[in-house]
Design a protein around this motif. Sequence first.
Motif, PDB file in Angstrom:
ATOM      1  N   ASN A   2      41.499  54.326  37.477  1.00  0.00           N
ATOM      2  CA  ASN A   2      42.710  53.518  37.321  1.00  0.00           C
ATOM      3  C   ASN A   2      42.595  52.193  38.093  1.00  0.00           C
ATOM      4  O   ASN A   2      41.654  51.968  38.850  1.00  0.00           O
ATOM      5  N   PHE A   3      43.559  51.328  37.898  1.00  0.00           N
ATOM      6  CA  PHE A   3      43.532  49.998  38.502  1.00  0.00           C
ATOM      7  C   PHE A   3      43.509  50.075  40.022  1.00  0.00           C
ATOM      8  O   PHE A   3      42.775  49.325  40.683  1.00  0.00           O
ATOM      9  N   HIS A   4      44.275  50.971  40.594  1.00  0.00           N
ATOM     10  CA  HIS A   4      44.331  51.120  42.051  1.00  0.00           C
ATOM     11  C   HIS A   4      42.952  51.475  42.602  1.00  0.00           C
ATOM     12  O   HIS A   4      42.512  50.917  43.604  1.00  0.00           O
ATOM     13  N   ALA A   5      42.255  52.375  41.944  1.00  0.00           N
ATOM     14  CA  ALA A   5      40.909  52.768  42.376  1.00  0.00           C
ATOM     15  C   ALA A   5      39.938  51.597  42.259  1.00  0.00           C
ATOM     16  O   ALA A   5      39.057  51.420  43.107  1.00  0.00           O
ATOM     17  N   ARG A   7      40.694  48.451  42.644  1.00  0.00           N
ATOM     18  CA  ARG A   7      40.979  47.545  43.772  1.00  0.00           C
ATOM     19  C   ARG A   7      40.325  48.056  45.039  1.00  0.00           C
ATOM     20  O   ARG A   7      39.740  47.287  45.801  1.00  0.00           O
ATOM     21  N   HIS A   8      40.421  49.360  45.288  1.00  0.00           N
ATOM     22  CA  HIS A   8      39.784  49.933  46.476  1.00  0.00           C
ATOM     23  C   HIS A   8      38.270  49.740  46.416  1.00  0.00           C
ATOM     24  O   HIS A   8      37.639  49.382  47.409  1.00  0.00           O
ATOM     25  N   HIS A  31      47.476  39.266  48.443  1.00  0.00           N
ATOM     26  CA  HIS A  31      48.466  39.796  49.386  1.00  0.00           C
ATOM     27  C   HIS A  31      49.113  38.656  50.165  1.00  0.00           C
ATOM     28  O   HIS A  31      48.471  37.636  50.438  1.00  0.00           O
ATOM     29  N   THR A  40      46.573  48.826  53.854  1.00  0.00           N
ATOM     30  CA  THR A  40      46.231  49.488  52.597  1.00  0.00           C
ATOM     31  C   THR A  40      44.754  49.810  52.478  1.00  0.00           C
ATOM     32  O   THR A  40      44.381  50.855  51.961  1.00  0.00           O
ATOM     33  N   TYR A  41      43.906  48.930  52.981  1.00  0.00           N
ATOM     34  CA  TYR A  41      42.468  49.040  52.732  1.00  0.00           C
ATOM     35  C   TYR A  41      41.640  49.136  54.013  1.00  0.00           C
ATOM     36  O   TYR A  41      40.543  48.608  54.090  1.00  0.00           O
TER      37      TYR A  41
END
Length: 50
Positions: A2-5, A7-8, A31, A40-41
Amino acid sequence: MNFHALRHTHVTLLLQAGINTMKAVSRRLGHSTVNMTLDTYSHVTPQMEE
């Protein structure tokens, strides 16, 4: 994936590539603050710990 993954993964690859300023990473992600990015990261890969 997914998109969130994605980004990570993107952030992890940037850090592994030597982009060592969170301000640059934060700007790339869009951000509003570096603190948001760090909250977040702030994960670390095993290779980065060595």
